[in-house]
Motif scaffolding. Structure first.
Motif, PDB file in Angstrom:
ATOM      1  N   HIS A  73      -0.075   5.269  -0.881  1.00  0.00           N
ATOM      2  CA  HIS A  73      -0.826   5.569   0.345  1.00  0.00           C
ATOM      3  C   HIS A  73       0.119   6.019   1.446  1.00  0.00           C
ATOM      4  N   CYS A  98      -2.225   9.704   8.007  1.00  0.00           N
ATOM      5  CA  CYS A  98      -2.410   8.432   7.302  1.00  0.00           C
ATOM      6  C   CYS A  98      -3.752   8.428   6.575  1.00  0.00           C
ATOM      7  N   ASP A  99      -3.776   7.839   5.383  1.00  0.00           N
ATOM      8  CA  ASP A  99      -5.057   7.680   4.678  1.00  0.00           C
ATOM      9  C   ASP A  99      -5.492   6.217   4.637  1.00  0.00           C
ATOM     10  N   LEU A 100      -4.626   5.334   5.117  1.00  0.00           N
ATOM     11  CA  LEU A 100      -4.936   3.904   5.134  1.00  0.00           C
ATOM     12  C   LEU A 100      -4.312   3.296   6.384  1.00  0.00           C
ATOM     13  N   ALA A 137       0.826  -1.205   0.000  1.00  0.00           N
ATOM     14  CA  ALA A 137       0.000   0.000   0.000  1.00  0.00           C
ATOM     15  C   ALA A 137       0.862   1.257   0.000  1.00  0.00           C
ATOM     16  N   VAL A 156       0.511   5.102   4.875  1.00  0.00           N
ATOM     17  CA  VAL A 156       0.017   3.928   5.586  1.00  0.00           C
ATOM     18  C   VAL A 156       0.336   3.995   7.075  1.00  0.00           C
TER      19      VAL A 156
END
Length: 325
Positions: A248, A294-296, A243, A250
């Protein structure tokens, strides 16, 4: 910040005037209103952005008050109240006349508990009534476990905030339906299934779905801004690397058995070995990864025993219907 007698008196006055008070409990901070004031209860739904069909929990000051809020209390309910109140256990019972339908989402049942926090109990005693108090956050988002979380998320929408420090349990109460012949756990929480079964002398089901609506059943709940993805524990590092390489930012919940494993990620939270510590820190960890941009978030589920059942429930709700990168 310490809470004073003056704070308690001010908060009780706010409740009597139809205002909203954020109060600490042992589980999470609640957004409280006078349980017998339909207009004040309605304001909770407005501030949270909560669907009006989503019932609230009524907090009372002691088990001896139960009969004034509900009707047809079965022996099972009294047994559980005797063993677990004050504490993180909520009982679903038949609604009494004092409880407006606005607090129950239109249902003839009501969820009731006695919180195990000195500030909450002092407030209930000073106020002299019941307080409806869902978690003090926007509907569906991460529950607050400090007064600072409440102020950051709800700001001036709350009339008064009682600061009782960090919450000791960190996940919401266990909800048990005792309206039928066979009790069942509608939401795992701070009282474990094992402890309940030991008292009742029988196994308890945790149905995937229930005809009784209770808090925390929304498909996406307890969710940070970042998307949460659940994988097997041994796959956490590899999925995080993929990811991250895909662009991303992460965040990783690194399982305790993998402590020290190199992880390619923007931010890493080392999951505590103790389930008590994990539950207490869970929502703070999710907020921390949000704050770090963080987006994930890549996480795995703990074994679903003791408090692991409640933690797994919260992570599944945080992930929502999507569980793949």
């Amino acid at each position: 910040m310490g809470t004073t007698t003056t704070d308690i008196e001010k908060a009780a006055a706010v409740l009597r005037a139809g205002g909203l008070v954020a109060l600490p409990t042992e589980t999470v901070y609640g957004l409280g209103a006078n349980a017998e004031d339909p207009a004040a209860v309605a304001r909770i739904f407005q501030v949270k952005g909560r669907p009006p069909s989503h019932p609230l929990i009524v907090h009372i000051g002691g088990a001896e008050q139960l009969d004034s809020w509900v009707q047809d209390v079965p022996p099972t309910a009294r047994l559980l109240a005797e063993h677990f109140w004050p504490g993180p256990l909520t009982l679903v019972l038949r609604r009494g006349a004092r409880v407006p339908l606005e607090a129950t989402g239109g249902l003839d049942t009501v969820a009731v508990r006695v919180p195990d926090h000195p500030v909450a109990l002092e407030l209930l005693a000073a106020f002299g009534g019941g307080v409806t108090a869902p978690s003090a956050n926007r509907f569906g988002s991460v529950s607050p476990t400090t007064a600072a979380h409440v102020r950051t998320e709800l700001g001036d929408a709350v009339d008064f905030v009682l600061d009782g420090g960090s919450c000791e349990v960190g996940v919401e109460s266990t909800i048990v339906d005792v309206t039928g012949d066979v009790p069942s756990i509608l939401r795992p929480g701070g009282v474990t299934r094992e402890d309940l079964e030991a008292v009742l002398g029988r196994p308890l089901a945790v149905p995937a779905a229930s005809t009784v609506r209770v808090p925390g059943q929304h498909p996406s709940h307890y969710a940070p801004r970042a998307r949460v993805v659940l994988v097997e524990p041994e796959a956490v590092a590899a999925e995080a690397a993929l990811a991250q390489e895909a662009g991303h930012r992460v965040g990783v919940f690194l399982p305790a058995p993998l402590a020290g494993t190199p992880v390619k990620a923007h931010a890493v939270v080392d999951v505590p070995r103790s389930l008590d510590a994990y539950a207490r820190g869970l929502y703070g960890f999710l907020r921390e990864l949000d704050e770090q941009g963080c987006d994930l978030i890549i996480a795995s589920l703990p074994a679903e025993e003791d408090l692991g059942l409640a933690i797994a429930n919260r992570l599944r709700r945080a992930a929502g219907p999507r569980t793949a990168v």
